[in-house]
Design an enzyme around this catalytic site. Sequence first.
Site, mmCIF file in Angstrom:
data_model
loop_
_atom_site.group_PDB
_atom_site.id
_atom_site.type_symbol
_atom_site.label_atom_id
_atom_site.label_comp_id
_atom_site.label_asym_id
_atom_site.label_seq_id
_atom_site.Cartn_x
_atom_site.Cartn_y
_atom_site.Cartn_z
ATOM 1 N N GLY A 235 10.875 13.356 -1.216
ATOM 2 C CA GLY A 235 11.956 14.155 -1.790
ATOM 3 C C GLY A 235 12.325 13.621 -3.160
ATOM 4 O O GLY A 235 12.230 14.308 -4.144
ATOM 5 N N PHE A 236 12.736 12.364 -3.191
ATOM 6 C CA PHE A 236 13.122 11.694 -4.438
ATOM 7 C C PHE A 236 14.296 12.406 -5.109
ATOM 8 O O PHE A 236 14.510 12.272 -6.309
ATOM 9 C CB PHE A 236 11.925 11.570 -5.398
ATOM 10 N N GLY A 463 11.036 9.445 3.891
ATOM 11 C CA GLY A 463 10.012 8.422 3.705
ATOM 12 C C GLY A 463 10.427 6.970 3.863
ATOM 13 O O GLY A 463 9.616 6.134 4.256
ATOM 14 N N ILE A 623 18.162 -7.513 4.504
ATOM 15 C CA ILE A 623 17.038 -6.592 4.671
ATOM 16 C C ILE A 623 16.895 -6.289 6.163
ATOM 17 O O ILE A 623 16.718 -7.200 6.975
ATOM 18 C CB ILE A 623 15.738 -7.217 4.118
ATOM 19 N N LYS A 627 9.188 -4.672 6.314
ATOM 20 C CA LYS A 627 7.979 -3.880 6.065
ATOM 21 C C LYS A 627 8.311 -2.606 5.275
ATOM 22 O O LYS A 627 7.693 -2.318 4.255
ATOM 23 C CB LYS A 627 7.357 -3.507 7.406
ATOM 24 N N LYS A 695 22.737 -3.386 1.737
ATOM 25 C CA LYS A 695 23.000 -2.438 0.654
ATOM 26 C C LYS A 695 21.716 -1.644 0.387
ATOM 27 O O LYS A 695 20.646 -1.989 0.860
ATOM 28 C CB LYS A 695 23.432 -3.186 -0.610
ATOM 29 N N GLY A 696 21.862 -0.572 -0.379
ATOM 30 C CA GLY A 696 20.714 0.309 -0.613
ATOM 31 C C GLY A 696 19.692 -0.276 -1.561
ATOM 32 O O GLY A 696 19.994 -1.147 -2.366
ATOM 33 N N GLU A 699 16.972 3.283 -4.976
ATOM 34 C CA GLU A 699 17.106 3.565 -6.409
ATOM 35 C C GLU A 699 16.763 2.340 -7.256
ATOM 36 O O GLU A 699 16.038 2.443 -8.247
ATOM 37 C CB GLU A 699 18.532 4.010 -6.758
#
Lengths: 736, 213
Positions: A235-236, A463, A623, A627, A695-696, A699
Amino acid sequence: MKDLSSNNKSIVDGPSRVDGKHKVTGKARYAAEHPIDGMLYGVLVDSTIAKGTIASIDSKAAEWAPGVKAVISHLNSPKIPGYDDKFYGLKVFFNNKVLFYGQPVALVVADSFERALHAATLVKVTYNKDKSETSVDKNLANAKLPGNPRMKDYVRGEADAYKKAEVSLEEEYLMPLEVHNPMELHAIIAHWLADDKVKVYDKTQGIKDTQESISKTFKLPQENVQVIAEYVGGGFGSALRTWPHEIAALLGAKKTGRPVKLVLNRMQMFTMVGYRPYTRMKMGLGATKDGKLTGITHEATAQTSRYEEFTEATVNMSKFMYKCANANTRYRLVQMDVSVPTWMRGPGEATGSFALECAMDELAYKLDLDPLEFRMKNYAEVDPENGKPFSSKHLDEAYKLGAEKIGWYDRNRKPASMKEDGMLVGYGMSSGTFGAFRWEATASARINADGTLVVQSAVSDCGPGTATSMVQIASESFGIDASKTSFILGDSALPPGPTQGGSGTTSALGSAVFDTCLALKKQLHEIAAAEQDSPLYQSKFEDVKFEDGDILLSRSKKVAITDLLKKKNVPSIAVTLESKGNEELQKYSMYSFSVHFAKVHVHPLTGVVRVVQVATVADSGKIISEKTAAGQMIGGVTGGIGMALTEEGVFDDRFGKFINNNLADYHVPVHADVPHIDTIFINKPDPIINPMGAKGMGEIALIGFAAAIANAVYHATGKRIRELPITPDKVMGAEV
Amino acid sequence: MKPEDTSNEKPHRHIKHTERRDFLKKSSLLTAISLAPGSLIKAAEAELDEKFASALEQLPLSIEVNGKMQQVNVEPRVTLLDFLREQLQLTGTKKGCDHGQCGACTVHVDGKRVNSCLSLAVMHQGKKITTIEGLANGDELHPMQEAFIKHDGFQCGYCTPGQIMSAVACINEGHANSKDEIREFMSGNICRCGAYPNIVDAIADVKNGGQKA
C-alpha cells in the site's frame, strides 16, 4: 561458496510470519481473488484531456458488444446520496467536468474481463478542452497558503536568522513526484446483498475507514457495509482512503444487480490512487564558526489538485530535529490540473528530510566538521518546538552504532578522495524521524477449552506482518506458546482496529491486544480464585503468573486453564476491550528516529551511482518481531534507493499527462539495485507510549535515506545534486 | 466462464472473421429497425446473441496445469495469466502490470520461466504449466518456499509467487552461482516492499542446499 553464505542471523533465527505459508503457496487471497457466482468485470474509461468538459459520450457500440451488461457515465449513473456539498474529493460520474488526465469518465461492465476491456475501447468520448496547467515550476507565482489551518507559517525566535549567521547556507532542493506502485493493483469486488446492504472485498489499509466511507457515500447504516481485506498486496499509503474507482465498482454492481470486480491497470495506478507530490524546497541554515546552529529556515511549495487540497508535514522535521533557538517554516501549495496527491510512506518528512539532511551535510563541510560531529553538536535533548521531554530518544546511540558498522571513521572525509575498482567511492549519512502515536483500538481475545487463544481485530496488513506481531504480543502477554495463538484480521465485522498508516498499528493495536489479554487473564483468575477446591482459592491476581496455559501461584499450586474451562463447562471465555493512551502521554514528545549510512560507487565517466553498502539503525522502542522489523527497515532502504536514484513521475505539460506511467519507464528498484543491508535496532522500550514500549518504524525506515545517498555522491565526486533522482546525466552535468 | 469438456471436439475450428462480422451486422440491423433503446433490445435477444458470439469466439485448448490435463474452450485473446486466474481460479499467479514489466505473473512453461501476462493461453496447446499452486509436493513445501519463509523473503506477499517461480528457474538455469549473479537474473521480478536482500539469501540458501532440477 562464501559469496552465497547467508549473513542475516536475526532474520533467519527469529519466528517466521504466521501467514508465510499462505503467501508462498498462492493460497493467500487478495481483493480480486475471491470467487463469487455470477461475477461481472468492470473496466474504466479514462479521460484523455486534463481540463475541460465532456461534450458527448457515445456508448452504443459498447452496449451492443457481446457480454456487456452496462455502460455507466455521468449521463446515466445511479445517484449517489453522499455526493452533497459536504463531500470532499472527486465525485465519480457526477457531472461533465474533467479535472485531470486519466479521470474515470465511464465504466463498462461485462461478463468477462476481455469483453469489458474491448467494449471500453468502443466508448467514444468527445471533449471541450481547456488549457491545463501541470507544471509546478511554471506556476510558483500562484503558490498559496493552504486552507488547512495547521499549515500556517511557524516562527520560533527570529525568522530567517540564518542570514545573519557567521557561517550560512541557502540552497534549493527538489523532491519529484513519486508514485506508490504497490505490486498488487488496486482492486475491489462490490457485491450488493440487498438494496441497502453491501459486501466488498477491497484493497484497503483501513478496513473501518473504508466501511465508514462507503456507508457515508451511499447513506447506509455502517453495519450494512462489510469490508473484507484478508491480504493486501502493499500500500505505502495508496490504500489509506476510499477512491473513485471503488465507488464506480459499487455503482456498476448496483446498476447490474450482480457482483462486479474492478481491477485498475498499472497506468491507472498513477492517476487514480494518489502519489507523493512534487515539492520544491529552500533550506537556510546558519551556525557559529564552531558549529552551533543559530538559524533554521525551511520553505516548501508542493502541488495539489484543484478539486481537493492535500497537505503534509513536509517542513515539520526542521522545527524539532536539532537544537536551535531560531527556526521558521513556510509551506505553500500550487493547485494544478492533476489528481489529488496522498500520503506516501514517510509522508511529508520523507520530502522534508531530504532538504534538511542534505543542508546539514553541506553546512558541515563549510564548517570543516564531520557531518556526524556537526549533528551531535546540535543534538536536541528536549523537543525544541515545545520544550517537552522526549518519551525516549537514543538517536546518539544510533549514530554511533551505524558509524561503526559502515566504517565511517575509516574514510577520508575529503570529497572525491577515495577510489576502489576504478570507481569513485563515497560515504554519506543522514537521520530521520516520525511521530510515534497511540490511537485507540479494540481487540477481542478468546481462550478456548482446547487451550488455544484467538485474538481478533478489524485491521488489515499491507505487508509489515501485523498478525505475526500481534501473535507475539498476545502469546507473551497471556503466557502461552505462540503456536497456540492466532490472530484474525481483515473483516469489518471484527472489533474496530486502527488504520494501518502513520507507523501506528503496532502501538495502537498491540496495546489493545496487550490490554485485552490482561483483562482475560484477570477474568480467568477471578473464576479460579472463587472455586473453593481450587489451589488458587482466594489468591490475589498480583500474586499469580500465567505460564504455558497454567495459572500459577507457586510450582505446586496451579490450575490449567483448560481444566478451569472444563470444570465450568464452557467452550470458551472471551473479552473485548477498547484501549487508548492516557493524558500522561501529552506531557511528552513522542518520536521514532532512524540513522542511515550508505557507501556508494560512482562511475567516473558515466556518472552511474551504485549503492554498495548500507547500515540502517532504528530507534523505535522495543522490537516486537525482529524478523519482520528487519524486513521493514530493508524495505524502507529499498524505497529510499528508488527515491534517491531512479524514481520520478514525469508529465508532458502540453497535454497534462504522465509519460512514464508504467513499470518499464517509472523505475522502481530491482534486485540488481539493492545490496546487502545491515539493520540495527536500539531495541530499548519507550517507557511512556504503550505497555510494550514499542514505537513505529515503517516510515523512519525510509525517511532521510535519500539524503544519505546524495551526501555520499558528494563525498565520492565533490558534486552536490540537489534535485532527485540522482540520475547519471545530473552527476555528469554538475559542477564540482 | 467455466471450463467445459470439449474432448470430443476437433481441435482448432477455423473461424472466418467474416462470419462473426456478418452476424453482428445482421444483429445490429434488426435492432436498428426496431428503433427501441439498445438496452431493451439487448434484454430480448441477449441469451441467444451472447451464446452464439461466445461459441464463435472460443477455441478448444488442451493444456496441462500442475499435472492435471485441462480440456477447455478459451478466447484467443485471453492471456495465460487471465486464463489461470479467472477461468481455473488459480489466483496464486499474480497480475502486477499486465505488460511483462514486473514478473509477478511468472509461471513455468515446460520448465522454463515465462511472464504469463505476455503470452496467450492458446499458444500453449499441449504444454505443461506449473504455477505456485503446483510447486509443493502435497503438504510438503518446495525448498524454495521453505527458504522464503525462513529468510522472510517477502512482506505483502503479492510478488512472492512470481519471485519463487523465477527463483526455482534461476537455479535450474545455472544462474545462481553468486549473489551478484542472482541479483542480475532475478531483476525481472519486482518487489516493491523491498525484500530483495532476503530473497537473494533464500535463493543462495537453496542453491547451497543443492536444489534438484
